[in-house]
Motif scaffolding. Structure first.
Motif, PDB file in Angstrom:
ATOM      1  N   GLY A 162      -3.019  10.739  -5.649  1.00  0.00           N
ATOM      2  CA  GLY A 162      -1.740  10.425  -5.037  1.00  0.00           C
ATOM      3  C   GLY A 162      -1.740  10.651  -3.536  1.00  0.00           C
ATOM      4  N   ARG A 193      -1.628   4.256   2.209  1.00  0.00           N
ATOM      5  CA  ARG A 193      -0.422   3.426   2.295  1.00  0.00           C
ATOM      6  C   ARG A 193       0.222   3.492   3.684  1.00  0.00           C
ATOM      7  NH1 ARG A 193       3.255   1.721  -1.746  1.00  0.00           N
ATOM      8  NH2 ARG A 193       4.730   0.311  -0.740  1.00  0.00           N
ATOM      9  N   SER A 195      -3.794   0.293  -1.746  1.00  0.00           N
ATOM     10  CA  SER A 195      -2.881   1.304  -2.285  1.00  0.00           C
ATOM     11  C   SER A 195      -1.716   0.658  -3.025  1.00  0.00           C
ATOM     12  CB  SER A 195      -2.358   2.193  -1.155  1.00  0.00           C
ATOM     13  OG  SER A 195      -1.415   3.128  -1.637  1.00  0.00           O
ATOM     14  N   THR A 215      -0.834   1.099  -7.086  1.00  0.00           N
ATOM     15  CA  THR A 215       0.444   1.599  -7.596  1.00  0.00           C
ATOM     16  C   THR A 215       1.184   0.538  -8.407  1.00  0.00           C
ATOM     17  OG1 THR A 215       1.509   1.032  -5.482  1.00  0.00           O
ATOM     18  CG2 THR A 215       0.734   3.293  -5.749  1.00  0.00           C
ATOM     19  N   ARG A 273       1.899   1.399 -12.286  1.00  0.00           N
ATOM     20  CA  ARG A 273       3.312   1.583 -12.638  1.00  0.00           C
ATOM     21  C   ARG A 273       3.855   0.409 -13.436  1.00  0.00           C
ATOM     22  NH1 ARG A 273       7.258   3.358  -8.193  1.00  0.00           N
ATOM     23  NH2 ARG A 273       6.592   1.422  -7.179  1.00  0.00           N
ATOM     24  N   ALA A 326      -0.473   7.261  -9.239  1.00  0.00           N
ATOM     25  CA  ALA A 326       0.344   6.171  -8.696  1.00  0.00           C
ATOM     26  C   ALA A 326       1.767   6.641  -8.408  1.00  0.00           C
ATOM     27  CB  ALA A 326       0.365   4.994  -9.677  1.00  0.00           C
ATOM     28  N   TYR A 327       2.316   7.450  -9.311  1.00  0.00           N
ATOM     29  CA  TYR A 327       3.686   7.953  -9.119  1.00  0.00           C
ATOM     30  C   TYR A 327       3.728   9.016  -8.024  1.00  0.00           C
ATOM     31  CZ  TYR A 327       4.845   5.448 -13.386  1.00  0.00           C
ATOM     32  OH  TYR A 327       5.043   4.454 -14.317  1.00  0.00           O
ATOM     33  N   CYS A 353       1.762   9.138  -5.490  1.00  0.00           N
ATOM     34  CA  CYS A 353       1.612   8.385  -4.235  1.00  0.00           C
ATOM     35  C   CYS A 353       2.971   7.938  -3.715  1.00  0.00           C
ATOM     36  CB  CYS A 353       0.705   7.179  -4.458  1.00  0.00           C
ATOM     37  SG  CYS A 353       0.708   5.982  -3.102  1.00  0.00           S
ATOM     38  N   GLU A 354       3.772   7.340  -4.581  1.00  0.00           N
ATOM     39  CA  GLU A 354       5.082   6.849  -4.160  1.00  0.00           C
ATOM     40  C   GLU A 354       6.023   7.994  -3.798  1.00  0.00           C
ATOM     41  OE1 GLU A 354       6.221   3.407  -3.805  1.00  0.00           O
ATOM     42  OE2 GLU A 354       4.060   3.575  -3.559  1.00  0.00           O
TER      43      GLU A 354
END
Length: 238
Positions: A43, A50, A75, A79, A83, A121-122, A124-125
């Motif tokens: 992440g 990103r 990136s 994601t 997701r 992925a989560y 990262c956001e």
């Protein structure tokens, strides 16, 4: 009441069937910890990619190539794919396609990698939103004081972002803990699978499932309590 306690004793104590629960609990917790660490690493890397705005051809005369940001695009692709697909599908693909040739590979490792990639992925956001949600003047002020970009991120931006993203990270890790209940699809003996084993031996389906639900509830409650104390500590340090 005494009669029902005898039933519970017959289900869990006789034949030492409670050990299935203990083994399932250790498996679920182990996979969660492994996945959480991997998810945080992935992440952070994905979030850096990103927001870094790396443009290898920024001096090009071609406008398309000049504005091309390969790390950011990679990136976003990561994601969006993770997701946009269910965790159980990712788990099955990893176990039955990607690692199909590694028959001796432990289910624990396969599950940990699958859930870690999913969680990354989560995370990262969450991290990206936390950093980009800060006032841009914070970075501008730090750079105006002569701080290099990486020092400004380390000393100014990241400490403030952590306070903002901590509740969301806690929610993600709680979700990750509960998601491990699908690892039985690839043969992992987690808590839910342990309950199914006990049910197959005792023909009692309600009590093992209630026991699993209670264990998850207690674990989530303990983790939530710990993280609330951490949040309070961060607020006091402000």
């Amino acid at each position: 009441m005494t009669e029902y306690l005898g039933v519970l004793k017959e289900i869990f104590i006789e034949g030492q069937r409670y050990q299935y629960m203990i083994q399932g609990l250790s498996f679920s917790v182990g996979v969660t910890l492994f996945s959480a660490i991997l998810g945080i690493i992935l992440g952070i890397l994905a979030a850096i990619m990103r927001i870094c705005n790396f443009r290898p051809f920024k001096h090009s005369q071609n406008k398309k190539w000049k504005n091309w940001t390969p790390l950011t695009n990679l990136s976003i692709l990561y994601t969006d794919i993770i997701r946009g697909t269910p965790a159980v599908v990712q788990l099955m693909i990893l176990a039955n396609i990607i690692f199909a040739g590694f028959r001796d590979m432990p289910v624990f490792l396969i599950a940990g990698i699958a859930f870690g990639i999913n969680s990354g992925a989560y995370v990262c956001e969450i991290i990206r939103a936390g950093i980009e949600g800060l006032d841009k003047g914070q970075m501008e002020a730090a750079r105006a004081l002569g701080m290099p970009y990486h020092i400004a991120m380390k000393e100014v931006i990241i400490p403030q972002a952590i306070r903002k993203i901590l509740p969301a990270l806690v929610s993600e890790f709680i979700t990750l803990l509960k998601e491990t209940s699908i690892v039985g699809f690839i043969g992992g003996v987690d808590l839910l699978r342990s309950a199914n084993i006990i049910t197959s031996q005792t023909y009692r389906g309600v009590e093992p499932l209630l026991a699993v639900g209670l264990i998850y509830l207690v674990m989530v409650g303990i983790f939530t309590k710990i993280m609330r104390n951490v949040e309070k500590g961060l607020k006091v340090s402000d």
